[in-house]
Design a protein around this motif. Structure first.
Motif, PDB file in Angstrom:
ATOM      1  N   ALA A  99       0.818  -1.273  -0.158  1.00 37.17           N
ATOM      2  CA  ALA A  99       0.024   0.065  -0.139  1.00 37.17           C
ATOM      3  C   ALA A  99       0.916   1.258  -0.022  1.00 37.17           C
ATOM      4  O   ALA A  99       0.714   2.124  -0.710  1.00 37.17           O
ATOM      5  CB  ALA A  99      -0.959   0.020   1.094  1.00 37.17           C
ATOM      6  N   GLU A 100       1.916   1.237   0.857  1.00 32.94           N
ATOM      7  CA  GLU A 100       2.882   2.533   0.893  1.00 32.94           C
ATOM      8  C   GLU A 100       3.565   2.684  -0.499  1.00 32.94           C
ATOM      9  O   GLU A 100       3.874   3.728  -0.931  1.00 32.94           O
ATOM     10  CB  GLU A 100       3.717   2.110   1.967  1.00 32.94           C
ATOM     11  CG  GLU A 100       3.250   2.337   3.270  1.00 32.94           C
ATOM     12  CD  GLU A 100       4.044   2.389   4.652  1.00 32.94           C
ATOM     13  OE1 GLU A 100       3.872   2.434   5.640  1.00 32.94           O
ATOM     14  OE2 GLU A 100       5.421   1.683   4.209  1.00 32.94           O
ATOM     15  N   LEU A 101       4.163   1.598  -1.268  1.00 34.89           N
ATOM     16  CA  LEU A 101       4.603   1.714  -2.541  1.00 34.89           C
ATOM     17  C   LEU A 101       3.473   2.091  -3.549  1.00 34.89           C
ATOM     18  O   LEU A 101       4.020   3.110  -4.230  1.00 34.89           O
ATOM     19  CB  LEU A 101       4.912   0.185  -2.814  1.00 34.89           C
ATOM     20  CG  LEU A 101       6.365  -0.286  -2.294  1.00 34.89           C
ATOM     21  CD1 LEU A 101       6.607  -1.797  -2.393  1.00 34.89           C
ATOM     22  CD2 LEU A 101       7.778   0.453  -2.647  1.00 34.89           C
ATOM     23  N   ALA A 102       2.357   1.692  -3.399  1.00 34.54           N
ATOM     24  CA  ALA A 102       1.162   2.311  -4.250  1.00 34.54           C
ATOM     25  C   ALA A 102       1.050   3.711  -4.281  1.00 34.54           C
ATOM     26  O   ALA A 102       0.780   4.361  -5.301  1.00 34.54           O
ATOM     27  CB  ALA A 102       0.053   1.371  -4.310  1.00 34.54           C
ATOM     28  N   MET A 107       1.951   9.242  -6.358  1.00 34.39           N
ATOM     29  CA  MET A 107       2.428  10.650  -6.216  1.00 34.39           C
ATOM     30  C   MET A 107       3.387  11.132  -7.215  1.00 34.39           C
ATOM     31  O   MET A 107       3.455  12.216  -7.603  1.00 34.39           O
ATOM     32  CB  MET A 107       3.166  10.923  -4.844  1.00 34.39           C
ATOM     33  CG  MET A 107       2.244  10.739  -3.734  1.00 34.39           C
ATOM     34  SD  MET A 107       3.006  10.879  -2.116  1.00 34.39           S
ATOM     35  CE  MET A 107       1.792  10.631  -0.808  1.00 34.39           C
ATOM     36  N   LEU A 108       4.210  10.103  -7.711  1.00 32.25           N
ATOM     37  CA  LEU A 108       4.970  10.415  -8.890  1.00 32.25           C
ATOM     38  C   LEU A 108       4.458  10.200 -10.346  1.00 32.25           C
ATOM     39  O   LEU A 108       4.621  10.993 -11.143  1.00 32.25           O
ATOM     40  CB  LEU A 108       6.310   9.469  -8.868  1.00 32.25           C
ATOM     41  CG  LEU A 108       7.170   9.620  -7.684  1.00 32.25           C
ATOM     42  CD1 LEU A 108       8.514   8.568  -7.928  1.00 32.25           C
ATOM     43  CD2 LEU A 108       8.105  10.989  -7.916  1.00 32.25           C
ATOM     44  N   GLU A 109       4.012   8.977 -10.675  1.00 34.51           N
ATOM     45  CA  GLU A 109       3.263   8.694 -11.991  1.00 34.51           C
ATOM     46  C   GLU A 109       2.349   9.662 -12.098  1.00 34.51           C
ATOM     47  O   GLU A 109       1.998   9.838 -13.681  1.00 34.51           O
ATOM     48  CB  GLU A 109       2.947   7.143 -12.102  1.00 34.51           C
ATOM     49  CG  GLU A 109       4.357   6.425 -11.911  1.00 34.51           C
ATOM     50  CD  GLU A 109       4.085   4.958 -12.433  1.00 34.51           C
ATOM     51  OE1 GLU A 109       3.535   4.843 -13.459  1.00 34.51           O
ATOM     52  OE2 GLU A 109       4.590   4.106 -11.771  1.00 34.51           O
ATOM     53  N   VAL A 110       0.957   9.806 -11.407  1.00 33.94           N
ATOM     54  CA  VAL A 110      -0.102  10.603 -11.908  1.00 33.94           C
ATOM     55  C   VAL A 110       0.090  11.804 -12.356  1.00 33.94           C
ATOM     56  O   VAL A 110      -0.417  12.154 -13.514  1.00 33.94           O
ATOM     57  CB  VAL A 110      -1.243  10.326 -10.911  1.00 33.94           C
ATOM     58  CG1 VAL A 110      -2.299  10.928 -11.294  1.00 33.94           C
ATOM     59  CG2 VAL A 110      -1.506   8.826 -10.554  1.00 33.94           C
ATOM     60  N   PRO A 111       0.816  12.617 -11.629  1.00 35.21           N
ATOM     61  CA  PRO A 111       1.117  14.045 -11.904  1.00 35.21           C
ATOM     62  C   PRO A 111       1.876  14.080 -13.364  1.00 35.21           C
ATOM     63  O   PRO A 111       1.511  14.965 -14.133  1.00 35.21           O
ATOM     64  CB  PRO A 111       1.674  14.779 -10.701  1.00 35.21           C
ATOM     65  CG  PRO A 111       1.278  13.753  -9.740  1.00 35.21           C
ATOM     66  CD  PRO A 111       1.357  12.521 -10.174  1.00 35.21           C
ATOM     67  N   ALA A 112       2.784  13.253 -13.349  1.00 31.50           N
ATOM     68  CA  ALA A 112       3.616  13.295 -14.707  1.00 31.50           C
ATOM     69  C   ALA A 112       2.736  12.549 -15.842  1.00 31.50           C
ATOM     70  O   ALA A 112       2.922  13.242 -16.881  1.00 31.50           O
ATOM     71  CB  ALA A 112       4.685  11.986 -14.678  1.00 31.50           C
ATOM     72  N   GLU A 169      13.491   6.401 -13.422  1.00 30.47           N
ATOM     73  CA  GLU A 169      14.364   5.374 -12.875  1.00 30.47           C
ATOM     74  C   GLU A 169      13.620   5.420 -11.292  1.00 30.47           C
ATOM     75  O   GLU A 169      13.309   4.165 -10.867  1.00 30.47           O
ATOM     76  CB  GLU A 169      15.711   5.926 -12.445  1.00 30.47           C
ATOM     77  CG  GLU A 169      16.497   5.682 -13.722  1.00 30.47           C
ATOM     78  CD  GLU A 169      16.535   4.401 -14.269  1.00 30.47           C
ATOM     79  OE1 GLU A 169      16.757   3.359 -13.581  1.00 30.47           O
ATOM     80  OE2 GLU A 169      16.387   4.418 -15.736  1.00 30.47           O
ATOM     81  N   ALA A 170      13.154   6.541 -10.518  1.00 30.66           N
ATOM     82  CA  ALA A 170      12.429   6.189  -9.436  1.00 30.66           C
ATOM     83  C   ALA A 170      11.164   5.537  -9.318  1.00 30.66           C
ATOM     84  O   ALA A 170      11.016   4.684  -8.559  1.00 30.66           O
ATOM     85  CB  ALA A 170      12.483   7.723  -8.644  1.00 30.66           C
ATOM     86  N   ALA A 171      10.438   5.849 -10.229  1.00 30.44           N
ATOM     87  CA  ALA A 171       9.274   5.175 -10.549  1.00 30.44           C
ATOM     88  C   ALA A 171       9.375   3.735 -10.851  1.00 30.44           C
ATOM     89  O   ALA A 171       8.658   2.831 -10.374  1.00 30.44           O
ATOM     90  CB  ALA A 171       8.389   5.966 -11.589  1.00 30.44           C
ATOM     91  N   CYS A 172      10.338   3.489 -11.715  1.00 31.75           N
ATOM     92  CA  CYS A 172      10.488   2.041 -12.084  1.00 31.75           C
ATOM     93  C   CYS A 172      11.175   1.243 -11.071  1.00 31.75           C
ATOM     94  O   CYS A 172      10.997  -0.048 -10.955  1.00 31.75           O
ATOM     95  CB  CYS A 172      11.376   1.971 -13.422  1.00 31.75           C
ATOM     96  SG  CYS A 172      10.599   2.546 -14.810  1.00 31.75           S
ATOM     97  N   VAL A 223      -2.397   2.425 -10.759  1.00 34.51           N
ATOM     98  CA  VAL A 223      -1.259   2.624  -9.695  1.00 34.51           C
ATOM     99  C   VAL A 223      -1.656   2.279  -8.284  1.00 34.51           C
ATOM    100  O   VAL A 223      -0.881   1.573  -7.738  1.00 34.51           O
ATOM    101  CB  VAL A 223      -0.557   3.851  -9.905  1.00 34.51           C
ATOM    102  CG1 VAL A 223       0.525   3.868  -8.951  1.00 34.51           C
ATOM    103  CG2 VAL A 223      -0.162   4.179 -11.152  1.00 34.51           C
ATOM    104  N   SER A 224      -2.711   2.631  -8.051  1.00 38.78           N
ATOM    105  CA  SER A 224      -3.012   2.668  -6.568  1.00 38.78           C
ATOM    106  C   SER A 224      -3.925   1.489  -6.246  1.00 38.78           C
ATOM    107  O   SER A 224      -4.031   1.070  -4.921  1.00 38.78           O
ATOM    108  CB  SER A 224      -4.120   3.774  -5.976  1.00 38.78           C
ATOM    109  OG  SER A 224      -3.229   5.021  -6.397  1.00 38.78           O
ATOM    110  N   ALA A 225      -4.462   0.666  -7.059  1.00 37.14           N
ATOM    111  CA  ALA A 225      -5.401  -0.485  -6.885  1.00 37.14           C
ATOM    112  C   ALA A 225      -4.728  -1.402  -6.003  1.00 37.14           C
ATOM    113  O   ALA A 225      -3.680  -1.757  -6.168  1.00 37.14           O
ATOM    114  CB  ALA A 225      -5.814  -1.092  -8.312  1.00 37.14           C
ATOM    115  N   ALA A 226      -5.489  -1.946  -4.848  1.00 32.66           N
ATOM    116  CA  ALA A 226      -4.986  -2.906  -3.922  1.00 32.66           C
ATOM    117  C   ALA A 226      -4.967  -4.128  -4.305  1.00 32.66           C
ATOM    118  O   ALA A 226      -4.229  -4.961  -3.819  1.00 32.66           O
ATOM    119  CB  ALA A 226      -6.152  -2.687  -2.790  1.00 32.66           C
ATOM    120  N   ARG A 227      -5.777  -4.301  -5.617  1.00 37.73           N
ATOM    121  CA  ARG A 227      -5.652  -5.797  -6.060  1.00 37.73           C
ATOM    122  C   ARG A 227      -4.613  -5.826  -7.230  1.00 37.73           C
ATOM    123  O   ARG A 227      -4.229  -6.813  -7.629  1.00 37.73           O
ATOM    124  CB  ARG A 227      -6.835  -6.177  -6.988  1.00 37.73           C
ATOM    125  CG  ARG A 227      -7.020  -5.006  -8.149  1.00 37.73           C
ATOM    126  CD  ARG A 227      -8.047  -5.568  -9.085  1.00 37.73           C
ATOM    127  NE  ARG A 227      -8.329  -4.625 -10.137  1.00 37.73           N
ATOM    128  CZ  ARG A 227      -7.768  -4.387 -10.990  1.00 37.73           C
ATOM    129  NH1 ARG A 227      -6.526  -5.078 -11.390  1.00 37.73           N
ATOM    130  NH2 ARG A 227      -7.827  -3.259 -12.057  1.00 37.73           N
TER     131      ARG A 227
END
Length: 230
Positions: A99-102, A107-112, A169-172, A223-227
């Protein structure tokens, strides 16, 4: 507990498509790293278990040095932990880790993606279609390992449009860590893999149609989905 006998040790082999191991050190290390990634995502290396470099090297038919080097890289990605004088323990993760990773990924990917949505013409997004299709094909076949790689390739290519190498690199890296966090859990069903892969296609469709709100929603849910199976 370290795997002490041939019967106890997992059957880990270099992927057939990798071909014969060449004498070049970098090539050997890259092939071993690829095989270890495969074994981790496939659940062939078990969370909490300790594996020694010599034991794995015997399975690969190489020296222990490239195995140690590959394992050190995986340790940096959070896949394994170094156990002094014993080897490497496959990291154990819980739902909070995932959950924390998601959350950080969102925070990184969606705004980008939101910024890129208004900056790129539709034809640029079409360049990602083969990668999305590859993910769908792997998911449809229930290929968890193949889908993990296709998923990584898709997100890397998408974020590379930002021109920001550090962000990419950070997102990957976070994506890899989320793959390791999920690897020890219940194996996802083909339908779950396919649903996740289909979100890549849906995201591209929204971006090409310039439906910005829809694209943002899909990106955030993806990105955020718990599943998330990865």
């Amino acid at each position: 507990m370290e795997q002490g006998t041939a019967e106890q040790r997992p059957r880990v082999w270099l992927p057939a498509q990798a071909g014969p191991v060449t004498p070049q050190r970098h090539s050997v290390r890259a092939q071993v790293l690829s095989a270890l990634r495969h074994a981790l995502v496939a659940g062939e290396l078990l969370p909490g278990e300790v594996y020694s470099a010599p034991a794995l090297a015997e399975r690969y038919g190489v020296s222990a040095t490239p195995v140690r080097e590959a394992m050190q890289q995986l340790a940096g990605e959070g896949a394994v932990e170094v156990v002094p004088n014993r080897g490497f323990r496959v990291a154990e993760h819980n739902s909070r880790d995932l959950a924390e990773l998601a959350e950080v990924r969102a925070m990184l990917e969606v705004p980008a993606i939101v910024r890129l949505a208004r900056a790129l013409p539709p034809e640029r997004w079409e360049e990602l279609r083969p990668l999305a299709d590859a993910g769908v094909a792997a998911a449809a076949g229930g290929d968890r390992v193949g889908y993990a790689e296709a998923d990584h390739d898709f997100h890397r290519a998408l974020l590379s449009f930002t021109g920001n190498r550090r962000l990419t690199e950070a997102a990957c890296d976070l994506l890899r860590r989320s793959q390791w966090s999920a690897a020890g859990g219940a194996r996802p069903r083909t339908a779950e893999l396919l649903a996740d892969a289909s979100e890549h296609t849906a995201l591209l469709d929204a971006l090409i149609a310039q439906e910005y709100a829809v694209a943002e929603r899909i990106a955030r849910e993806h990105v955020s989905a718990a599943r998330h199976p990865h």
